[in-house]
Scaffold this motif. Structure first.
Motif, PDB file in Angstrom:
ATOM      1  N   GLN A 102       0.842  -1.185   0.000  1.00 40.95           N
ATOM      2  CA  GLN A 102       0.000   0.000   0.000  1.00 40.95           C
ATOM      3  C   GLN A 102       0.886   1.247   0.000  1.00 40.95           C
ATOM      4  O   GLN A 102       1.982   1.232   0.557  1.00 40.95           O
ATOM      5  CB  GLN A 102      -0.898   0.023   1.250  1.00 40.95           C
ATOM      6  CG  GLN A 102      -1.847  -1.154   1.340  1.00 40.95           C
ATOM      7  CD  GLN A 102      -2.893  -1.083   0.253  1.00 40.95           C
ATOM      8  OE1 GLN A 102      -3.417  -0.027  -0.046  1.00 40.95           O
ATOM      9  NE2 GLN A 102      -3.178  -2.222  -0.354  1.00 40.95           N
TER      10      GLN A 102
ATOM     11  N   TYR B 124       4.273  -2.634  -8.023  1.00 39.39           N
ATOM     12  CA  TYR B 124       3.340  -1.512  -7.896  1.00 39.39           C
ATOM     13  C   TYR B 124       3.333  -0.672  -9.179  1.00 39.39           C
ATOM     14  O   TYR B 124       2.277  -0.314  -9.694  1.00 39.39           O
ATOM     15  CB  TYR B 124       3.722  -0.644  -6.689  1.00 39.39           C
ATOM     16  CG  TYR B 124       2.948   0.639  -6.612  1.00 39.39           C
ATOM     17  CD1 TYR B 124       1.648   0.648  -6.125  1.00 39.39           C
ATOM     18  CD2 TYR B 124       3.507   1.828  -7.042  1.00 39.39           C
ATOM     19  CE1 TYR B 124       0.917   1.831  -6.078  1.00 39.39           C
ATOM     20  CE2 TYR B 124       2.789   3.008  -6.992  1.00 39.39           C
ATOM     21  CZ  TYR B 124       1.505   2.999  -6.515  1.00 39.39           C
ATOM     22  OH  TYR B 124       0.789   4.163  -6.476  1.00 39.39           O
TER      23      TYR B 124
ATOM     24  N   LYS C 255       0.908   5.795   0.221  1.00 37.55           N
ATOM     25  CA  LYS C 255       0.179   7.014   0.550  1.00 37.55           C
ATOM     26  C   LYS C 255       0.692   8.113  -0.363  1.00 37.55           C
ATOM     27  O   LYS C 255       1.853   8.091  -0.793  1.00 37.55           O
ATOM     28  CB  LYS C 255       0.355   7.378   2.028  1.00 37.55           C
ATOM     29  CG  LYS C 255       1.783   7.584   2.454  1.00 37.55           C
ATOM     30  CD  LYS C 255       1.887   7.838   3.939  1.00 37.55           C
ATOM     31  CE  LYS C 255       3.360   7.960   4.335  1.00 37.55           C
ATOM     32  NZ  LYS C 255       3.544   8.177   5.743  1.00 37.55           N
TER      33      LYS C 255
END
Length: 101
Positions: free
Chosen positions: A2, A34, A4
């Motif tokens: 993940q 990613y 941000k």
């Protein structure tokens, strides 16, 4: 993995900062995966924002940097006959300009 995102300065949009949400899980292979998975979003974001800054990912060696650059720009080309003197570090990785500050 993940990530941000945030802008470094408001209201300025350049660049968009992309960091791993969990600094401990930011391996090179995760970053390349990613980039591959989010290619369309990254391309569109670059067009809209004018710049993207990847920060906090584990990239230790020059070859790893080239792997990330190649993932971002598959048609990465050598620096040939440019306007600024640069030194080839490896493959398609070159120093920044060598003109004095």
């Amino acid at each position: 993995m993940q990530v941000k995102t945030l802008n470094l300065e408001k209201p300025q949009t350049l660049p968009l900062l992309i960091e791993p949400a969990d600094q401990g899980s930011a391996s090179l292979s995760d970053l390349i995966e990613y980039i591959s998975r989010e290619r369309n979003w990254l391309d569109q974001t670059l067009l809209e924002q004018g710049g993207v800054l990847l920060r906090g990912f584990t990239i230790q060696e020059i070859d790893e940097f080239q792997d990330v650059a190649q993932a971002l720009i598959p048609e990465l080309k050598p620096y040939v006959e440019g306007q600024s003197p640069r030194t080839k570090v490896t493959g398609n990785v070159y120093t920044s300009t060598e003109f004095p500050a």
